[in-house]
Motif scaffolding. Structure first.
Motif, PDB file in Angstrom:
ATOM      1  N   SER A 104       0.795  -1.150  -0.161  1.00 55.13           N
ATOM      2  CA  SER A 104       0.003   0.026  -0.173  1.00 55.13           C
ATOM      3  C   SER A 104       1.059   1.170  -0.042  1.00 55.13           C
ATOM      4  O   SER A 104       2.238   1.147   0.054  1.00 55.13           O
ATOM      5  N   LYS A 105       0.188   2.263  -0.052  1.00 56.78           N
ATOM      6  CA  LYS A 105       1.127   3.701  -0.191  1.00 56.78           C
ATOM      7  C   LYS A 105       1.944   3.811   1.134  1.00 56.78           C
ATOM      8  O   LYS A 105       2.958   4.034   1.149  1.00 56.78           O
ATOM      9  N   GLY A 106       1.120   3.696   2.013  1.00 62.26           N
ATOM     10  CA  GLY A 106       1.638   3.866   3.567  1.00 62.26           C
ATOM     11  C   GLY A 106       2.639   2.824   3.727  1.00 62.26           C
ATOM     12  O   GLY A 106       3.931   3.257   4.249  1.00 62.26           O
ATOM     13  N   CYS A 107       2.599   1.484   3.221  1.00 67.10           N
ATOM     14  CA  CYS A 107       3.511   0.598   3.352  1.00 67.10           C
ATOM     15  C   CYS A 107       5.015   0.836   2.720  1.00 67.10           C
ATOM     16  O   CYS A 107       6.074   0.957   3.220  1.00 67.10           O
ATOM     17  N   ILE A 108       4.711   1.420   1.415  1.00 65.51           N
ATOM     18  CA  ILE A 108       6.098   1.822   0.736  1.00 65.51           C
ATOM     19  C   ILE A 108       6.530   3.050   1.216  1.00 65.51           C
ATOM     20  O   ILE A 108       7.918   3.002   1.575  1.00 65.51           O
ATOM     21  N   ASN A 109       6.043   4.135   1.677  1.00 68.15           N
ATOM     22  CA  ASN A 109       6.566   5.212   2.222  1.00 68.15           C
ATOM     23  C   ASN A 109       7.241   5.121   3.470  1.00 68.15           C
ATOM     24  O   ASN A 109       8.238   5.349   3.821  1.00 68.15           O
ATOM     25  N   LEU A 110       6.677   3.899   4.368  1.00 76.07           N
ATOM     26  CA  LEU A 110       7.520   3.689   5.872  1.00 76.07           C
ATOM     27  C   LEU A 110       8.825   2.840   5.379  1.00 76.07           C
ATOM     28  O   LEU A 110       9.631   3.275   5.964  1.00 76.07           O
ATOM     29  N   MET A 111       8.408   2.034   4.247  1.00 77.70           N
ATOM     30  CA  MET A 111       9.886   1.210   3.902  1.00 77.70           C
ATOM     31  C   MET A 111      10.892   2.154   3.487  1.00 77.70           C
ATOM     32  O   MET A 111      12.197   1.882   3.464  1.00 77.70           O
ATOM     33  N   LEU A 112      10.649   3.286   2.768  1.00 76.80           N
ATOM     34  CA  LEU A 112      11.545   4.012   2.331  1.00 76.80           C
ATOM     35  C   LEU A 112      12.262   5.183   3.126  1.00 76.80           C
ATOM     36  O   LEU A 112      13.117   5.882   2.710  1.00 76.80           O
ATOM     37  N   HIS A 113      11.689   4.882   4.702  1.00 81.33           N
ATOM     38  CA  HIS A 113      12.239   5.899   5.740  1.00 81.33           C
ATOM     39  C   HIS A 113      14.066   5.659   5.511  1.00 81.33           C
ATOM     40  O   HIS A 113      14.168   4.358   5.507  1.00 81.33           O
ATOM     41  N   PRO A 114      14.733   6.593   5.747  1.00 81.89           N
ATOM     42  CA  PRO A 114      16.246   6.260   5.587  1.00 81.89           C
ATOM     43  C   PRO A 114      16.775   5.501   6.859  1.00 81.89           C
ATOM     44  O   PRO A 114      17.728   4.761   6.563  1.00 81.89           O
ATOM     45  N   HIS A 115      15.755   5.365   7.848  1.00 85.89           N
ATOM     46  CA  HIS A 115      16.624   4.593   9.042  1.00 85.89           C
ATOM     47  C   HIS A 115      15.545   3.181   9.302  1.00 85.89           C
ATOM     48  O   HIS A 115      15.419   2.754  10.609  1.00 85.89           O
ATOM     49  N   PHE A 116      14.816   2.776   8.164  1.00 87.30           N
ATOM     50  CA  PHE A 116      13.873   1.643   8.505  1.00 87.30           C
ATOM     51  C   PHE A 116      14.665   0.340   8.734  1.00 87.30           C
ATOM     52  O   PHE A 116      15.448   0.133   7.903  1.00 87.30           O
ATOM     53  N   SER A 117      14.368  -0.054  10.057  1.00 86.15           N
ATOM     54  CA  SER A 117      14.947  -1.207  10.464  1.00 86.15           C
ATOM     55  C   SER A 117      14.281  -1.767  11.803  1.00 86.15           C
ATOM     56  O   SER A 117      13.585  -0.816  12.277  1.00 86.15           O
ATOM     57  N   GLU A 172      23.569  -2.179   5.089  1.00 85.15           N
ATOM     58  CA  GLU A 172      23.176  -0.946   4.427  1.00 85.15           C
ATOM     59  C   GLU A 172      23.073  -1.471   2.604  1.00 85.15           C
ATOM     60  O   GLU A 172      22.359  -0.932   2.155  1.00 85.15           O
ATOM     61  N   MET A 173      23.858  -2.452   2.394  1.00 89.42           N
ATOM     62  CA  MET A 173      23.431  -2.926   1.064  1.00 89.42           C
ATOM     63  C   MET A 173      22.267  -3.475   0.692  1.00 89.42           C
ATOM     64  O   MET A 173      21.492  -3.290  -0.038  1.00 89.42           O
ATOM     65  N   LEU A 174      21.522  -4.294   1.740  1.00 88.58           N
ATOM     66  CA  LEU A 174      20.253  -4.792   1.775  1.00 88.58           C
ATOM     67  C   LEU A 174      19.248  -3.798   1.783  1.00 88.58           C
ATOM     68  O   LEU A 174      18.276  -3.769   1.025  1.00 88.58           O
ATOM     69  N   ARG A 175      19.540  -2.670   2.600  1.00 91.48           N
ATOM     70  CA  ARG A 175      18.545  -1.562   2.644  1.00 91.48           C
ATOM     71  C   ARG A 175      18.778  -0.713   1.371  1.00 91.48           C
ATOM     72  O   ARG A 175      17.710  -0.232   0.656  1.00 91.48           O
ATOM     73  N   ALA A 176      19.915  -0.360   0.870  1.00 90.71           N
ATOM     74  CA  ALA A 176      19.746   0.053  -0.501  1.00 90.71           C
ATOM     75  C   ALA A 176      19.182  -0.529  -1.652  1.00 90.71           C
ATOM     76  O   ALA A 176      18.504  -0.067  -2.376  1.00 90.71           O
ATOM     77  N   ARG A 177      19.319  -1.903  -1.450  1.00 87.55           N
ATOM     78  CA  ARG A 177      18.756  -2.729  -2.670  1.00 87.55           C
ATOM     79  C   ARG A 177      17.327  -2.792  -2.515  1.00 87.55           C
ATOM     80  O   ARG A 177      16.452  -2.601  -3.512  1.00 87.55           O
ATOM     81  N   LEU A 178      16.690  -2.620  -1.205  1.00 91.79           N
ATOM     82  CA  LEU A 178      15.211  -2.488  -1.102  1.00 91.79           C
ATOM     83  C   LEU A 178      14.960  -1.089  -1.583  1.00 91.79           C
ATOM     84  O   LEU A 178      13.696  -1.162  -2.274  1.00 91.79           O
ATOM     85  N   HIS A 179      15.305  -0.247  -1.211  1.00 90.52           N
ATOM     86  CA  HIS A 179      14.931   1.335  -1.437  1.00 90.52           C
ATOM     87  C   HIS A 179      15.018   1.290  -3.075  1.00 90.52           C
ATOM     88  O   HIS A 179      14.119   1.953  -3.685  1.00 90.52           O
ATOM     89  N   THR A 180      15.860   0.705  -3.790  1.00 93.43           N
ATOM     90  CA  THR A 180      16.015   0.942  -5.433  1.00 93.43           C
ATOM     91  C   THR A 180      14.870   0.287  -5.789  1.00 93.43           C
ATOM     92  O   THR A 180      14.076   0.396  -6.702  1.00 93.43           O
ATOM     93  N   GLN A 181      14.472  -1.156  -5.307  1.00 87.74           N
ATOM     94  CA  GLN A 181      13.439  -2.075  -5.670  1.00 87.74           C
ATOM     95  C   GLN A 181      11.892  -1.222  -5.463  1.00 87.74           C
ATOM     96  O   GLN A 181      10.834  -1.326  -6.294  1.00 87.74           O
ATOM     97  N   LEU A 182      12.063  -0.291  -4.389  1.00 88.19           N
ATOM     98  CA  LEU A 182      10.650  -0.017  -4.063  1.00 88.19           C
ATOM     99  C   LEU A 182      10.303   1.421  -4.975  1.00 88.19           C
ATOM    100  O   LEU A 182       9.467   1.748  -5.188  1.00 88.19           O
ATOM    101  N   HIS A 183      11.535   2.070  -5.318  1.00 93.23           N
ATOM    102  CA  HIS A 183      11.538   3.110  -6.131  1.00 93.23           C
ATOM    103  C   HIS A 183      11.046   2.746  -7.405  1.00 93.23           C
ATOM    104  O   HIS A 183      10.108   3.300  -8.299  1.00 93.23           O
ATOM    105  N   TYR A 184      11.597   1.572  -8.007  1.00 95.03           N
ATOM    106  CA  TYR A 184      11.269   0.865  -9.249  1.00 95.03           C
ATOM    107  C   TYR A 184       9.655   0.586  -9.364  1.00 95.03           C
ATOM    108  O   TYR A 184       8.860   0.652 -10.401  1.00 95.03           O
ATOM    109  N   PHE A 185       9.179   0.142  -8.174  1.00 93.78           N
ATOM    110  CA  PHE A 185       7.782  -0.302  -8.094  1.00 93.78           C
ATOM    111  C   PHE A 185       6.769   0.692  -7.976  1.00 93.78           C
ATOM    112  O   PHE A 185       5.908   0.591  -8.825  1.00 93.78           O
TER     113      PHE A 185
END
Length: 297
Positions: A9-22, A72-85
């Motif tokens: 959902s929009k909220g889910c994507i926004n939350l995972m894109l937070h720079p400190h999400f963990s 950090e590598m995994l988080r960067a990959r997640l952010h890239t995939q989320l932006h692509y999504f």
């Protein structure tokens, strides 16, 4: 869902894109910071959601401290995939707007008055059947969609015919659209049901065939085709057997069905006007309501 957030959902994507999400972030940051983060992600029920996220974080393996580089590598990959999504969703949204723009000019737009049928599903049906729908019988269209099983008979008239599956050359896209429409139509009630208590025809058909263990989806899809042909021919919305309804009930059906249909189009930014079929229907509807009100008097 354990986190109480709808996946992707929009909220889910926004939350995972937070720079400190963990997991560690939800366990170490202050409640004020976390609630602000949840609010910024456009999520509701902040305190309840925070409690669920912290409970989930405690059960999650966190290696942000032990293996920071990997984390950090995994988080960067997640952010890239989320932006692509998100970009892909934008492309899909643009395509859906294009479908709506083209569909509004055809009688197929009125198929969205059927419970569960949206602009995309109606557009799929319009693309596969085209403007020549009235030139073919219901059985021909059903056969074209692969809803009619093949039969072969040998050994004379006394032998039993052998029934095979639908032909492989059938239009699978049309069959998929019809099955989708039938599946949703049997799931949702007509918006007038709470006021007049009438089950709409497609849902009634599915229940009837399912009770006798028949091919409910195929039978409902064939009825959908029959209704669709009549709607396109008459430029009319989805209607029940009006002979079984009073004038007042018919008026309620038309008004509520029309409003629900227009709500679907409003989400696509389209309103009824003189250049689309929705506007034509509004004018036709007003005349029908006027006649029904005359009968009531």
């Amino acid at each position: 869902i354990e986190s109480l957030i709808e996946s992707f959902s929009k909220g889910c994507i926004n939350l995972m894109l937070h720079p400190h999400f963990s997991p560690a972030f939800f366990l170490t940051a202050s409640p004020k910071t976390l609630l602000a983060t949840i609010k910024k992600a456009e999520l509701k029920q902040g305190e309840k959601l925070l409690e669920a996220l912290q409970s989930l974080a405690r059960k999650t393996l966190d290696f942000s401290t032990s293996e920071p580089a990997v984390f950090e590598m995994l988080r960067a990959r997640l952010h890239t995939q989320l932006h692509y999504f998100k970009e892909r969703q934008k492309c899909i949204g643009l395509e859906e707007k294009n479908i709506a723009h083209l569909l509004q000019k055809t009688p197929y737009a009125l198929l969205t008055s059927i419970p569960g049928v949206g602009i995309v599903t109606a557009g799929m049906i319009a693309a596969e059947l085209g403007s020549g729908i009235g030139e073919h019988s219901v059985n021909e269209i059903a056969s074209y969609a692969g809803l009619v099983p093949r039969q072969k008979q040998s050994g004379g008239s006394k032998s039993q015919p052998i029934t095979y599956s639908a032909p492989k050359a059938a239009n699978k896209r049309l069959k998929c659209a019809l099955y989708t429409a039938s599946s949703l139509a049997k799931k949702y009630d007509h918006p007038s049901v709470s006021m007049i208590g009438v089950t709409h025809p497609l849902k009634e058909k599915y229940k009837e065939v399912a009770l006798r263990n028949g091919s409910a989806y195929s039978a409902t899809s064939k009825k959908f085709i029959r209704i669709c042909v009549a709607m396109i021919r008459d430029k009319n919305i989805y209607m029940p057997d009006i002979s079984s309804l009073t004038s007042e009930q018919t008026t309620i059906w038309i008004e509520t069905g029309t409003q629900k249909m227009l709500d679907k189009w409003l989400l696509a930014g389209i309103k009824p006007n003189d250049s689309n079929v929705l506007g034509e229907w509004i004018q036709q509807k007003d005349k029908i309501i006027e006649i029904l009100n005359t009968d009531l008097k």
